[in-house]
Design an enzyme around this catalytic site. Structure first.
Site, mmCIF file in Angstrom:
data_model
loop_
_atom_site.group_PDB
_atom_site.id
_atom_site.type_symbol
_atom_site.label_atom_id
_atom_site.label_comp_id
_atom_site.label_asym_id
_atom_site.label_seq_id
_atom_site.Cartn_x
_atom_site.Cartn_y
_atom_site.Cartn_z
ATOM 1 N N GLU A 1 21.192 -29.570 23.260
ATOM 2 C CA GLU A 1 21.453 -28.146 23.480
ATOM 3 C C GLU A 1 20.627 -27.614 24.641
ATOM 4 O OE1 GLU A 1 21.721 -25.864 19.578
ATOM 5 O OE2 GLU A 1 20.594 -27.652 19.068
ATOM 6 N N ASP B 1 29.736 -27.250 11.150
ATOM 7 C CA ASP B 1 30.297 -27.884 9.961
ATOM 8 C C ASP B 1 30.351 -26.837 8.862
ATOM 9 O OD1 ASP B 1 27.714 -28.239 8.110
ATOM 10 O OD2 ASP B 1 27.132 -28.637 10.168
#
Ligand code: ADE
Length: 256
Positions: free
Chosen positions: A19, A220
């Site tokens: 990230e 998720d």
């Protein structure tokens, strides 16, 4: 220690190296400082002085990084980007949640203190800074609508605002996440997403009086397929999201 006359940099905290990588590449005049067994990247990003740091994973690691950012690098504002499991109804993979506040779902000092309460803090939840969170919300909406996300863009992605629960556990089971959501709801906490660092960042920022804001891309649904969805999602989706949102955020901040 940074000198007193220098403008205080804003910290951009990421959970994972994938990230952070894109942000480091965009940094002007980058300088790497190793401290507390971590690399901190100092420089200018989209015209603002910043320190880029990794929280690493879990509450203790995140608290260490946050403390170092404040004590050693003199940051006075912190923005966190990362991923989370979606728990709230309608919080789907590819959506973004901008935190309003945090609770630790694995904190239980009962019967000495009510379950989830932070002992000796007299509170259970810690609120994010409203000004920074409003800006991060605006930046997230703008970035998700932007064509510049290209193939990484989810067509129906939404930006939510709400409570995020943190704990030292990757939640990955339909039964477990249902149970967690139910227990938190019983205690009056309407949780939208679950992750492993935010509440620790929030607690350190509360201790030091440092404003902070957090955005999490939903990787998720904290169910049985969570471990399989996670790694490729971080690389392919969460990183470009974070990069675009931080750019929009710093541009908005520079106009305030
Ligand atoms: N970060 C991303 N997904 C997560 C999950 N399911 N549990 C905890 N942290 C997460």
């Amino acid at each position: 220690m940074i000198p007193d006359f220098a403008p205080s940099p804003i910290a951009i905290l990421s959970a994972l190296p994938q990230e952070q990588r894109g942000l480091i590449e965009l940094l002007h005049m980058p300088r790497k400082v190793n401290h507390a067994n971590r690399d901190f990247w100092l420089g200018d990003l989209h015209g603002q002085p910043v320190v880029l740091a990794l929280s690493k994973i879990g509450k203790v690691a995140a608290a260490t990084t946050t403390t170092a950012l404040i004590e050693r690098f003199g940051v006075r504002r912190i923005v966190f980007t990362g991923v989370a499991g979606g728990l709230g109804a309608g919080v789907e993979v590819g959506d973004v949640v901008v935190a309003t506040d945090f609770v630790q779902h694995d904190l239980d000092a009962s019967p000495l203190y009510p379950r989830y309460e932070l002992p000796l803090y007299g509170r259970t939840r810690i609120a994010c800074d409203i000004f920074l969170s409003d800006l991060l919300f605006e930046a997230s909406c703008a970035a998700l609508a932007s064509e510049s996300l290209g193939i990484h863009r989810f067509c129906n992605a939404r930006v939510h605002r709400g409570l995020i629960a943190s704990g030292d556990r990757f939640v990955c089971g339909a039964e477990e996440s249902r149970r967690l959501l139910g227990l938190m709801a019983q205690a009056g906490h309407d949780v939208q997403a679950v992750e492993m660092e935010g509440a620790a960042v929030a607690q350190v920022c509360l201790d030091y009086g440092v404003p902070f804001a957090v955005m999490r891309t939903i990787s998720d649904r904290a169910d049985d397929s969570a471990p399989f969805d996670f790694p490729s999602f971080v690389e392919k989706v969460a990183s470009p999201y974070a990069q675009n949102i931080i750019e929009a955020f710093l541009n908005l901040l520079s106009k305030k």
